[in-house]
Scaffold this motif. Structure first.
Motif, PDB file in Angstrom:
ATOM      1  N   MET A   1      -3.496   8.583  -0.527  1.00  0.00           N
ATOM      2  CA  MET A   1      -3.690   7.438  -0.965  1.00  0.00           C
ATOM      3  C   MET A   1      -3.556   6.632   0.375  1.00  0.00           C
ATOM      4  O   MET A   1      -2.511   6.567   0.894  1.00  0.00           O
ATOM      5  CB  MET A   1      -3.150   6.816  -1.904  1.00  0.00           C
ATOM      6  N   LYS A   2      -4.821   5.870   0.762  1.00  0.00           N
ATOM      7  CA  LYS A   2      -4.548   4.825   2.061  1.00  0.00           C
ATOM      8  C   LYS A   2      -5.054   3.654   1.626  1.00  0.00           C
ATOM      9  O   LYS A   2      -6.298   3.459   1.073  1.00  0.00           O
ATOM     10  CB  LYS A   2      -5.317   5.352   3.317  1.00  0.00           C
ATOM     11  N   ILE A   3      -4.193   2.455   1.942  1.00  0.00           N
ATOM     12  CA  ILE A   3      -4.575   1.222   1.582  1.00  0.00           C
ATOM     13  C   ILE A   3      -4.824   0.391   2.990  1.00  0.00           C
ATOM     14  O   ILE A   3      -3.919   0.528   3.656  1.00  0.00           O
ATOM     15  CB  ILE A   3      -3.179   0.520   0.699  1.00  0.00           C
ATOM     16  N   LEU A   4      -5.727  -0.334   2.954  1.00  0.00           N
ATOM     17  CA  LEU A   4      -5.976  -1.245   3.988  1.00  0.00           C
ATOM     18  C   LEU A   4      -5.772  -2.634   3.490  1.00  0.00           C
ATOM     19  O   LEU A   4      -6.320  -3.187   2.416  1.00  0.00           O
ATOM     20  CB  LEU A   4      -7.390  -1.090   4.418  1.00  0.00           C
TER      21      LEU A   4
ATOM     22  N   MET B   1       3.902  -3.646   2.525  1.00  0.00           N
ATOM     23  CA  MET B   1       3.443  -2.512   3.466  1.00  0.00           C
ATOM     24  C   MET B   1       4.592  -1.718   3.862  1.00  0.00           C
ATOM     25  O   MET B   1       4.602  -0.414   3.903  1.00  0.00           O
ATOM     26  CB  MET B   1       2.961  -2.932   4.726  1.00  0.00           C
ATOM     27  N   ARG B   2       5.769  -2.241   4.216  1.00  0.00           N
ATOM     28  CA  ARG B   2       7.052  -1.515   4.551  1.00  0.00           C
ATOM     29  C   ARG B   2       7.332  -0.514   3.388  1.00  0.00           C
ATOM     30  O   ARG B   2       7.624   0.639   3.388  1.00  0.00           O
ATOM     31  CB  ARG B   2       7.912  -2.320   5.044  1.00  0.00           C
TER      32      ARG B   2
ATOM     33  N   LEU C   1       7.573   4.855   0.430  1.00  0.00           N
ATOM     34  CA  LEU C   1       7.207   5.655  -0.850  1.00  0.00           C
ATOM     35  C   LEU C   1       6.471   6.705  -0.585  1.00  0.00           C
ATOM     36  O   LEU C   1       5.826   7.549  -1.336  1.00  0.00           O
ATOM     37  CB  LEU C   1       6.605   4.744  -1.877  1.00  0.00           C
ATOM     38  N   GLY C   2       5.804   6.884   0.930  1.00  0.00           N
ATOM     39  CA  GLY C   2       4.873   7.845   1.122  1.00  0.00           C
ATOM     40  C   GLY C   2       3.479   7.676   1.402  1.00  0.00           C
ATOM     41  O   GLY C   2       2.518   8.396   1.558  1.00  0.00           O
ATOM     42  N   GLU C   3       3.009   6.380   1.013  1.00  0.00           N
ATOM     43  CA  GLU C   3       1.931   6.011   1.157  1.00  0.00           C
ATOM     44  C   GLU C   3       1.250   5.522   2.485  1.00  0.00           C
ATOM     45  O   GLU C   3       1.957   5.093   3.228  1.00  0.00           O
ATOM     46  CB  GLU C   3       1.409   4.861   0.152  1.00  0.00           C
ATOM     47  N   GLU C   4       0.174   5.835   2.849  1.00  0.00           N
ATOM     48  CA  GLU C   4      -0.504   5.263   4.164  1.00  0.00           C
ATOM     49  C   GLU C   4      -1.072   3.801   4.098  1.00  0.00           C
ATOM     50  O   GLU C   4      -1.982   3.621   3.251  1.00  0.00           O
ATOM     51  CB  GLU C   4      -1.491   6.279   4.737  1.00  0.00           C
ATOM     52  N   VAL C   5      -0.390   3.068   4.826  1.00  0.00           N
ATOM     53  CA  VAL C   5      -0.957   1.642   4.614  1.00  0.00           C
ATOM     54  C   VAL C   5      -1.475   1.196   6.514  1.00  0.00           C
ATOM     55  O   VAL C   5      -0.717   1.528   7.153  1.00  0.00           O
ATOM     56  CB  VAL C   5       0.072   0.792   4.231  1.00  0.00           C
ATOM     57  N   GLU C   6      -2.467   0.224   6.520  1.00  0.00           N
ATOM     58  CA  GLU C   6      -2.856  -0.270   7.667  1.00  0.00           C
ATOM     59  C   GLU C   6      -3.327  -1.619   7.267  1.00  0.00           C
ATOM     60  O   GLU C   6      -3.740  -1.840   6.369  1.00  0.00           O
ATOM     61  CB  GLU C   6      -3.861   0.644   8.288  1.00  0.00           C
ATOM     62  N   PRO C   7      -3.313  -2.327   8.255  1.00  0.00           N
ATOM     63  CA  PRO C   7      -3.975  -3.840   8.357  1.00  0.00           C
ATOM     64  C   PRO C   7      -5.559  -3.516   8.546  1.00  0.00           C
ATOM     65  O   PRO C   7      -5.743  -2.435   9.212  1.00  0.00           O
ATOM     66  CB  PRO C   7      -3.596  -4.712   9.328  1.00  0.00           C
TER      67      PRO C   7
ATOM     68  N   GLN D   1     -12.744   3.112  10.897  1.00  0.00           N
ATOM     69  CA  GLN D   1     -11.273   2.766  10.106  1.00  0.00           C
ATOM     70  C   GLN D   1     -11.707   3.517   8.468  1.00  0.00           C
ATOM     71  O   GLN D   1     -13.064   3.248   8.253  1.00  0.00           O
ATOM     72  CB  GLN D   1     -10.966   1.527   9.809  1.00  0.00           C
ATOM     73  N   THR D   2     -11.098   4.218   8.068  1.00  0.00           N
ATOM     74  CA  THR D   2     -11.247   4.838   6.729  1.00  0.00           C
ATOM     75  C   THR D   2      -9.942   4.370   5.575  1.00  0.00           C
ATOM     76  O   THR D   2      -8.992   3.826   6.270  1.00  0.00           O
ATOM     77  CB  THR D   2     -11.297   6.174   6.846  1.00  0.00           C
ATOM     78  N   GLY D   3     -10.409   4.463   4.485  1.00  0.00           N
ATOM     79  CA  GLY D   3      -9.220   4.301   3.481  1.00  0.00           C
ATOM     80  C   GLY D   3      -9.640   4.569   2.177  1.00  0.00           C
ATOM     81  O   GLY D   3     -10.825   4.754   1.708  1.00  0.00           O
ATOM     82  N   ASP D   4      -8.815   4.371   1.141  1.00  0.00           N
ATOM     83  CA  ASP D   4      -9.259   4.474  -0.370  1.00  0.00           C
ATOM     84  C   ASP D   4      -9.502   3.060  -0.919  1.00  0.00           C
ATOM     85  O   ASP D   4     -10.143   2.852  -1.915  1.00  0.00           O
ATOM     86  CB  ASP D   4      -8.116   5.298  -0.910  1.00  0.00           C
TER      87      ASP D   4
END
Length: 338
Positions: free
Chosen positions: A1-4, A26-27, A32-38, A46-49
């Motif tokens: 899971m990737k969150i922008l 975000m931190r 917790l192992g999730e991918e986060v980006e601004p 840029q990609t994400g879910d």
């Protein structure tokens, strides 16, 4: 899971609770192992879910485009000003929203009111705000979630430590009109109640900040400015109580810090405060009717206020906030596209 994560005001222009909330979330999600980006508006690769808008309304066109691209959209909306309006004003606003959406759709699209019905999940940091969103904008109750602010675990531990009580109330806030810092300072001088103010303005050239500085006498109105985290915790532990006369807030992290330190609370008698902390043990609400009445109530509060053991109301860690937020993400990802 990737969150922008998307936010519209640069942190270097305006500090405050939104910045703390975003950085903490975000931190902890990353931990917790999730991918986060601004969100990088310039990067078409840029990609994400999930796109998570925080502190602002997701533009309606962005929601539509995101759904077309296969994204889910989550919105943390701060309805602080709106939720603190009297019920009569909310009724009138509801009427205007209905009329605007019916007769001026091209104009109201710019206000993105429809986003309350089209995003996949709505998160609110105050318990009074979901009902307001449902009343004004027809937000789906099934998509509304209340997840409070939090504090770091080591901060909670530090604020709980015993310390010697000193002779002041403490107020922590940006020095700005919305926080009514000048009102509180004037009340402190009138009531001869020592109040220690922490915080900084958005700009030192701001006339409101200069008005506040003119009230600082280092006896009743004390100003320590923007201090280190360790110093802030020490000053909180030694205070007799916490005071804030804000016009509106969404949760307010400073109130959470005061609660974690075991301080009684002196807050505005407005919906953000009266409905925002329903489990508080020691809280006094101050009507903002006249300067003399505010000063009298502040004096009464100070004479009885003393720090106590334990939290004023339960304060979660940012890790717990992140876990609840991740559960919302999982729920929206599990739903089939509409």
């Amino acid at each position: 899971m990737k969150i922008l994560f998307s936010h519209d005001i640069p942190f270097h222009l305006a500090h405050g609770g939104s910045q703390t909330h975003i950085e903490s979330l975000m931190r902890e999600l990353a931990a917790l192992g999730e991918e986060v980006e601004p969100e990088r508006w310039w990067d078409e690769q840029q990609t994400g879910d999930i796109i998570h808008y925080i502190g602002r309304r997701a533009p309606a066109v962005n929601v539509r485009l995101a759904h077309q691209k296969g994204y889910k959209v989550v919105m943390t909306e701060f309805l602080d000003m709106t939720a603190s309006r009297p019920r009569r004003q909310l009724w009138l606003q509801r009427l205007l929203v209905r009329l605007g959406m019916r007769f001026l759709p091209a104009f109201t699209t710019r206000l993105s009111w429809e986003s309350f019905r089209t995003v996949d999940a709505l998160i609110f940091c105050s318990p009074i705000e979901p009902a307001v969103a449902q009343y004004l904008f027809d937000a789906d109750p099934q998509r509304c979630h209340y997840i409070s602010h939090g504090l770091e675990a080591d901060v909670l531990a530090a604020l709980a430590q015993p310390d010697a009580e000193e002779d002041y109330l403490i107020s922590m806030a940006t020095i700005a009109p919305r926080k009514r810092t000048v009102w509180l300072a004037e009340a402190a001088r009138s009531a001869q109640v020592p109040v220690l103010f922490l915080g900084k303005p958005y700009a030192e050239t701001d006339s409101y900040y200069q008005q506040f500085c003119a009230l600082v006498d280092n006896r009743w109105v004390r100003y320590a400015g923007f201090v280190s985290e360790a110093e802030k915790q020490r000053l909180l532990r030694r205070a007799r109580g916490f005071a804030l006369l804000s016009e509106f807030e969404t949760g307010c992290i400073a109130v959470y810090e005061a609660s974690a330190a075991g301080l009684p609370l002196f807050l505005s008698r407005l919906p953000w405060a009266t409905g925002g902390y329903p489990t508080a043990r020691h809280i006094q609400f101050c009507p903002l009717d006249s300067p003399a009445a505010i000063a009298r109530r502040l004096r009464e509060f100070y004479e009885k206020a003393h720090r106590f053991a334990g939290h004023n109301f339960p304060v979660p860690t940012w890790r717990q906030v992140a876990e609840k937020t991740r559960e919302v993400y999982r729920q929206v990802l599990a739903k089939a596209p509409a």
